[in-house]
Motif scaffolding. Sequence first.
Motif, PDB file in Angstrom:
ATOM      1  N   LYS A  83      -9.633  -4.743  -9.066  1.00  0.00           N
ATOM      2  CA  LYS A  83      -9.333  -4.330 -10.435  1.00  0.00           C
ATOM      3  C   LYS A  83      -8.325  -5.312 -11.025  1.00  0.00           C
ATOM      4  CE  LYS A  83      -8.953   0.093 -12.781  1.00  0.00           C
ATOM      5  NZ  LYS A  83      -8.760   1.543 -12.596  1.00  0.00           N
ATOM      6  N   ILE A  84      -8.683  -5.941 -12.151  1.00  0.00           N
ATOM      7  CA  ILE A  84      -7.883  -7.041 -12.693  1.00  0.00           C
ATOM      8  C   ILE A  84      -7.595  -6.823 -14.168  1.00  0.00           C
ATOM      9  CG2 ILE A  84      -7.829  -9.522 -13.179  1.00  0.00           C
ATOM     10  CD1 ILE A  84      -9.680  -9.941 -10.796  1.00  0.00           C
ATOM     11  N   GLU A 113       0.827  -1.200   0.000  1.00  0.00           N
ATOM     12  CA  GLU A 113       0.000   0.000   0.000  1.00  0.00           C
ATOM     13  C   GLU A 113       0.865   1.254   0.000  1.00  0.00           C
ATOM     14  OE1 GLU A 113      -3.496   2.174   2.670  1.00  0.00           O
ATOM     15  OE2 GLU A 113      -3.126   0.023   2.884  1.00  0.00           O
ATOM     16  N   GLN A 114       1.906   1.257   0.811  1.00  0.00           N
ATOM     17  CA  GLN A 114       2.821   2.402   0.842  1.00  0.00           C
ATOM     18  C   GLN A 114       3.451   2.629  -0.528  1.00  0.00           C
ATOM     19  OE1 GLN A 114       6.096   1.942   3.595  1.00  0.00           O
ATOM     20  NE2 GLN A 114       7.210   3.709   2.769  1.00  0.00           N
ATOM     21  N   ALA A 115       3.879   1.547  -1.182  1.00  0.00           N
ATOM     22  CA  ALA A 115       4.527   1.657  -2.490  1.00  0.00           C
ATOM     23  C   ALA A 115       3.554   2.156  -3.550  1.00  0.00           C
ATOM     24  CB  ALA A 115       5.098   0.307  -2.896  1.00  0.00           C
ATOM     25  N   PHE A 116       2.296   1.754  -3.457  1.00  0.00           N
ATOM     26  CA  PHE A 116       1.286   2.178  -4.426  1.00  0.00           C
ATOM     27  C   PHE A 116       0.997   3.673  -4.293  1.00  0.00           C
ATOM     28  CE2 PHE A 116      -3.396   2.393  -5.548  1.00  0.00           C
ATOM     29  CZ  PHE A 116      -3.191   2.343  -6.923  1.00  0.00           C
ATOM     30  N   GLN A 139      -7.668  -0.194  -4.518  1.00  0.00           N
ATOM     31  CA  GLN A 139      -7.881  -0.167  -5.967  1.00  0.00           C
ATOM     32  C   GLN A 139      -6.556  -0.196  -6.745  1.00  0.00           C
ATOM     33  OE1 GLN A 139     -11.211  -0.085  -7.949  1.00  0.00           O
ATOM     34  NE2 GLN A 139     -11.101  -1.383  -6.115  1.00  0.00           N
ATOM     35  N   MET A 140      -5.653  -1.023  -6.269  1.00  0.00           N
ATOM     36  CA  MET A 140      -4.391  -1.260  -6.964  1.00  0.00           C
ATOM     37  C   MET A 140      -4.596  -2.423  -7.935  1.00  0.00           C
ATOM     38  SD  MET A 140      -0.667  -2.052  -5.262  1.00  0.00           S
ATOM     39  CE  MET A 140       0.860  -1.897  -6.226  1.00  0.00           C
ATOM     40  N   PHE A 142      -8.040   2.647 -18.257  1.00  0.00           N
ATOM     41  CA  PHE A 142      -8.206   1.582 -17.273  1.00  0.00           C
ATOM     42  C   PHE A 142      -7.357   1.851 -16.040  1.00  0.00           C
ATOM     43  CE2 PHE A 142      -7.396  -2.434 -15.189  1.00  0.00           C
ATOM     44  CZ  PHE A 142      -8.642  -3.041 -15.189  1.00  0.00           C
ATOM     45  N   TYR A 143      -6.144   2.356 -16.254  1.00  0.00           N
ATOM     46  CA  TYR A 143      -5.218   2.627 -15.144  1.00  0.00           C
ATOM     47  C   TYR A 143      -5.420   4.014 -14.525  1.00  0.00           C
ATOM     48  CZ  TYR A 143      -2.349  -1.559 -15.907  1.00  0.00           C
ATOM     49  OH  TYR A 143      -1.892  -2.852 -15.990  1.00  0.00           O
ATOM     50  N   ASN A 144      -6.405   4.749 -15.023  1.00  0.00           N
ATOM     51  CA  ASN A 144      -6.674   6.107 -14.527  1.00  0.00           C
ATOM     52  C   ASN A 144      -5.452   7.021 -14.664  1.00  0.00           C
ATOM     53  OD1 ASN A 144      -9.367   5.543 -13.716  1.00  0.00           O
ATOM     54  ND2 ASN A 144      -8.576   4.567 -11.857  1.00  0.00           N
TER      55      ASN A 144
END
Length: 348
Positions: A173-174, A91-94, A134-135, A303-305
């Motif tokens: 999200k896949i 989560e931190q890395a995202f 939502q990663m 898709f990746y915003n």
Amino acid sequence: MILQSNKIVIRRPDDWHLHLRDGDLLKLVLPYSSSTYSRAIIMPNLISPIVDIKSGIDYRKLILSNVPNGHIFSPLMTCYLTEVLDPDELEQAFFSGIFTAVKMYPLYSTTNSSYGVNKINNITKILERLQKIQMPLLVHCEVTDFNIDIFDREARFIDDIMHPLRKQFPELKIVMEHISTKEAVEYVESSDNKVGATITPHHLILNRNDLLVHRINPHFYCFPILKSKVHQEALRKAISNGNSKFFLGTDSAPHIINHKENSQVQAGIFNAPTALSVYATVFEELNALRYFESFCSENGPRFYNLPLNQDTITLIRKPWKIKNTVNLSPYSLVTFLVGNTLNWFVEN
């Protein structure tokens, strides 16, 4: 998009599935992608996989240090999903922009997948976190049971893994990577907007006859393996109707010639020098060039915003014969479709 009889101008595309490898091989192959694509999702399955913040930062620095002068290229890093991955670090890395997505390899499914996932139940906590933040989860969609025919492994993955996974995590999200079957096309088309898929140039332009008839061509050997013409036609139909769930992912995966032309062939196709020309060829054959820009340059960012690229790239109708090999001592690579002539040439 500018579409003329002898020229196509589109937003600069992105590659949503790219292997750059490491060391001198990275230096050799990177310019073929950075000259064409603005961004690329970088696969993490190195010999020492990208599994934490430090390795992600170090690998990104290595890539950027080898981008040629004049090329503007942003590597989008992914984290290799292992069963011991720390959700908090992920989560931190995202949120700090270090990782754009997480890549899940079923155990022993492809090159350098020995750190992959053995059982989905072992990564429940990680999947819960991915859904929450939502990663995107990028999935190599093949089961690895030796008793399941290699041509059926993608379809079985959808039945055995994807259906229960989405039932348990409906907001996850896949991206289904490098889909190769009619079943995968139908699954994506019937899913909601949380599911997208990349399609490679080789799965669009080849089928298993090209791999196996008359002689076995090791340079067409890849995972997922090329399927029958029925599946190839399903992929071609999927891109010909402008469905925004499908987008460009070359899965360019270089192996030196000695690892391709031997008794234990490595799976992977080095298509970075030719991929965009192949895509253009296929879209033209399908009378679907009006959807070429959206597939290459718009569906993926949406898709990746991520923002759409503002600069452009030009393809010229100009026959060009694909050169025999790419060389930088001690490496020699065979380019996809070597010896063939394509009608579209990328102007760089």
